[in-house]
Design an enzyme around this catalytic site. Sequence first.
Site, PDB file in Angstrom:
ATOM      1  N   THR A   1      -5.803   3.382  -5.076  1.00  0.00           N
ATOM      2  CA  THR A   1      -5.124   4.315  -5.973  1.00  0.00           C
ATOM      3  C   THR A   1      -4.105   3.601  -6.848  1.00  0.00           C
ATOM      4  O   THR A   1      -4.058   3.797  -8.066  1.00  0.00           O
ATOM      5  CB  THR A   1      -4.438   5.424  -5.154  1.00  0.00           C
ATOM      6  OG1 THR A   1      -5.420   6.111  -4.367  1.00  0.00           O
ATOM      7  CG2 THR A   1      -3.734   6.414  -6.060  1.00  0.00           C
TER       8      THR A   1
ATOM      9  N   ASP B   1       0.864  -1.181   0.000  1.00  0.00           N
ATOM     10  CA  ASP B   1       0.000   0.000   0.000  1.00  0.00           C
ATOM     11  C   ASP B   1       0.899   1.229   0.000  1.00  0.00           C
ATOM     12  O   ASP B   1       2.109   1.138   0.242  1.00  0.00           O
ATOM     13  CB  ASP B   1      -0.913  -0.006   1.229  1.00  0.00           C
ATOM     14  CG  ASP B   1      -1.829   1.211   1.302  1.00  0.00           C
ATOM     15  OD1 ASP B   1      -2.326   1.638   0.240  1.00  0.00           O
ATOM     16  OD2 ASP B   1      -2.039   1.752   2.399  1.00  0.00           O
ATOM     17  N   SER B   2       0.291   2.368  -0.224  1.00  0.00           N
ATOM     18  CA  SER B   2       1.021   3.632  -0.187  1.00  0.00           C
ATOM     19  C   SER B   2       1.550   3.942   1.206  1.00  0.00           C
ATOM     20  O   SER B   2       2.387   4.822   1.363  1.00  0.00           O
ATOM     21  CB  SER B   2       0.105   4.773  -0.638  1.00  0.00           C
ATOM     22  OG  SER B   2      -1.010   4.874   0.232  1.00  0.00           O
TER      23      SER B   2
ATOM     24  N   TYR C   1      -0.255   8.413  -1.987  1.00  0.00           N
ATOM     25  CA  TYR C   1      -0.309   8.192  -3.432  1.00  0.00           C
ATOM     26  C   TYR C   1      -1.448   8.992  -4.068  1.00  0.00           C
ATOM     27  O   TYR C   1      -1.410   9.302  -5.252  1.00  0.00           O
ATOM     28  CB  TYR C   1      -0.529   6.709  -3.742  1.00  0.00           C
ATOM     29  CG  TYR C   1       0.697   5.820  -3.664  1.00  0.00           C
ATOM     30  CD1 TYR C   1       1.905   6.272  -3.138  1.00  0.00           C
ATOM     31  CD2 TYR C   1       0.632   4.510  -4.128  1.00  0.00           C
ATOM     32  CE1 TYR C   1       3.009   5.441  -3.072  1.00  0.00           C
ATOM     33  CE2 TYR C   1       1.738   3.665  -4.072  1.00  0.00           C
ATOM     34  CZ  TYR C   1       2.920   4.131  -3.540  1.00  0.00           C
ATOM     35  OH  TYR C   1       4.010   3.295  -3.481  1.00  0.00           O
TER      36      TYR C   1
ATOM     37  N   CYS D   1     -10.812   3.443   0.227  1.00  0.00           N
ATOM     38  CA  CYS D   1      -9.377   3.525   0.494  1.00  0.00           C
ATOM     39  C   CYS D   1      -9.113   2.642   1.698  1.00  0.00           C
ATOM     40  O   CYS D   1      -9.868   2.694   2.685  1.00  0.00           O
ATOM     41  CB  CYS D   1      -8.965   4.971   0.779  1.00  0.00           C
ATOM     42  SG  CYS D   1      -7.257   5.170   1.345  1.00  0.00           S
TER      43      CYS D   1
ATOM     44  N   CYS E   1      -4.392  -1.146  -2.171  1.00  0.00           N
ATOM     45  CA  CYS E   1      -4.456   0.300  -2.371  1.00  0.00           C
ATOM     46  C   CYS E   1      -5.303   0.561  -3.608  1.00  0.00           C
ATOM     47  O   CYS E   1      -4.943   0.134  -4.711  1.00  0.00           O
ATOM     48  CB  CYS E   1      -3.036   0.847  -2.563  1.00  0.00           C
ATOM     49  SG  CYS E   1      -2.935   2.609  -2.929  1.00  0.00           S
TER      50      CYS E   1
END
EC number: 5.1.1.3
Length: 258
Positions: A76, A11-12, A43, A187, A74
Site C-alpha cells: 500500500t 510497514d503499516s 494503511y 500484502c 508494504c
Amino acid sequence: MTSSAPVGVFDSGLGGISVVRQIRTDLPHERILYFGDSANAPYGTKTPEQVRDLSFRIVEDFVEQGAKAVVIACNTATSSAVQELREHYDIPIIGMEPALKVACDRGHGERQSVIVAATPLTLRERKFAALMHRFEDAHTIHKQPCPRLVEIVERGELDDHDLVMRTLHDYFDQYDLAHTDSVVLGCTHFVFYRDYFRELLPNNVAIVDGNEGTARHLEVVLESLGKLAPEEQDGGVILRNSDPGERIAELAQQLLER
C-alpha cells in the site's frame, strides 16, 4: 555512507516483519532497522495522501539514523508513496508490488486464473491498475480486498485457527478454487497466513508472494553500489513501533522468530 550502515525497513504495522525475515535469511550480514506503524494501521483503508505523509515521516527518521537504503515492506505504501520518496531522497528506496507477473509467468504462455489478495487501497491505486493492465488480456485476474487479515495480525490473533479459516472462507468461497492457478499474497501481512492458505486451497493452486523478489532486488541494488555489508559484520534487527505498548513489542518479536 559506508557499507556497514543499516537498511531501514517499514510497514503499516507488523506485516513487514515477514520481509525482514527474508532479508535476514538472504543477507545475514545486514543490520536492519524495522519500523512498524501500528498506531496508524491499517494503511489500506486510508487515503493515498495520508499514506504518503506517514511514509515520508518514517523515511526521514531512517535517513537521520544513517540508513543506506530503505525497503518499503508494504504494498500500500509503495503504491502511494514510492515515486515521490525516490524523487526526494538520494538513497535507494526499494518498493513492493503484488507478484502478479510471477503468478502469470507460471503458465509458460498458457492462460492463468489468478486471485490477487491485497488491501483495498493497493487494489484501487493507479500503480496496481497499470500492473494489472499488462496481464489482464492474456489472463483471468480477480482482485480480492482482505482488510480483516491485516487486523487479525495486528491484534495478535494469528493463532486463532477458527477465526482465520472463517475469515478466509468469507473472502474466497465465492471463487472456483479448483480452477484457480495461483493466489497472490499482495500484502506483507498475508505471508504469515501461508499455512492457512495452503489448508484452504487445493494442492494445485500456487501461493505467490513478493518477499523473495524484494530481498533479491535489495541485494542487487546494494551490490551495484558497493554497499553490501562486509562479511565480517554481525547482522541484526532492531524492532521499533509507533505503538509503544509492550504487547506490540512482544508480538513483533514473536513474528520475527515465528
